[in-house]
Scaffold this active site. Structure first.
Site: not given
Ligand code: DHB
Length: 308
Positions: A44, A71-72, A127
């Site tokens: 992740k 949101g990461l 993201c």
């Molecule tokens: C998230 C979504 C993405 O497409 C990415 O590249 C990194 C993080 C996210 O929302 O967590």
């Protein structure tokens, strides 16, 4: 029969998870690591500090697609660095990192450079879901600036995750930037940013963050993904490899990605839907397609898209 290589790293197989799916915790990563049909787990995307992510619901699946604004959420950079450093005897692992600023990005890559991890790092420049933060790779000057600083000190294999582009001149422009740098690979595509899906019954968006705006993935984005893989394969230096991401649901889709030029192929939405048994099914499906077409190795058709 199914091999790939990126930088100095050899992969046994061509299928990997898309970052974000089944890769936030060490137990999820262990499952990918232990699955013989997974060529490499991708972690992740990690930020310096751990994050809870956006308010829920932040993920929704619809027919042949998904929309997310996670949101990461992640356990923080040290967690993933520790994971990759302590699993070095097995198959390769791709370390994905994201950041909320250029300063944070540089700090994270200095930490990777100083670490014992010598595998492939992937910098996520796409993201779409952090409120107030643009998708860096839509700003070609900012992308150039960041890569120029990064490659002044970073000497390990480094690729980048890109958003989808939709204009042929944009492909020319971003490829011209990327070709200046010794990138190991580009991973194309991230979700199609900032879609919106509404629920007829509630008359509200299906996800909560950002007024319902989120990244769209799944089988419905396959044409965009294939176009991006193809456009980059036709423009990037041959030593910049391509991880094809987007729209993969069946073995036919995997074949199409490789035909368009993908070295590895990653799966997100459909992996989330089906679980990791998907990798065995896609592998066996790809072997059957290759057998029916008389191919013994993926190298025989990779980047082999023909004229109509
Ligand atoms: C998230 C979504 C993405 O497409 C990415 O590249 C990194 C993080 C996210 O929302 O967590």
């Amino acid at each position: 029969k199914m091999f790939a290589s990126i930088a100095n790293v050899d992969f046994d197989g061509v299928l990997i998870n898309a970052s974000g799916v089944h890769c936030q915790t060490s137990s999820e990563l262990d499952e990918l690591l232990n699955d013989e049909y997974v060529a490499a787990p991708v972690t992740k995307s990690a930020t310096l500090n751990s994050r809870d992510g956006n308010p829920k619901p932040s993920y929704f699946e619809f027919k042949d697609g998904s929309i997310n604004s996670m949101g990461l959420p992640n356990n923080g950079f040290e967690y993933y660095l520790n994971y990759v450093e302590s699993h070095r005897n097995n198959k390769p692992i791709i370390l994905s990192i994201a950041s909320l600023s250029q300063e944070e990005c540089i700090e994270l890559l200095h930490k990777v450079q100083a670490s014992d991890f010598n595998g492939i790092t992937e910098l996520n420049l796409s993201c779409p879901n952090v409120i107030g933060k643009p998708q860096v790779a839509y700003d070609f000057e900012a992308t150039d600036k960041i890569l120029s600083e990064v490659f002044s000190f970073f000497k390990k294999p480094l690729g980048i995750k890109l958003p989808p582009y939709f204009d042929l001149t944009h492909f020319d422009q971003i490829a011209a930037v990327l070709n200046q740098y010794p990138l190991s690979h580009v991973n194309s595509v991230n979700s199609i940013g900032n879609g919106l899906l509404v629920d007829l019954a509630t008359e509200a968006p299906v996800i909560k963050p950002k007024g319902g705006f989120g990244g769209v993935g799944g089988h419905n984005i396959l044409p965009t993904a294939l176009a991006n893989v193809r456009a980059f394969r036709l423009r990037l230096n041959q030593n910049i490899k391509i991880i094809g991401t987007g729209g993969v649901k069946t073995a036919e889709d995997v074949f199409a990605h490789i035909l368009c030029g993908a070295d590895l192929v990653s799966i997100g939405t459909e992996l989330n839907k089906q679980g990791i048994s998907l990798f065995k099914d896609l592998n066996e499906g790809l072997i059957k397609i290759m057998h029916d077409k008389g191919y013994n190795s993926v190298d025989e058709f990779r980047n082999g898209l023909k004229d109509i």
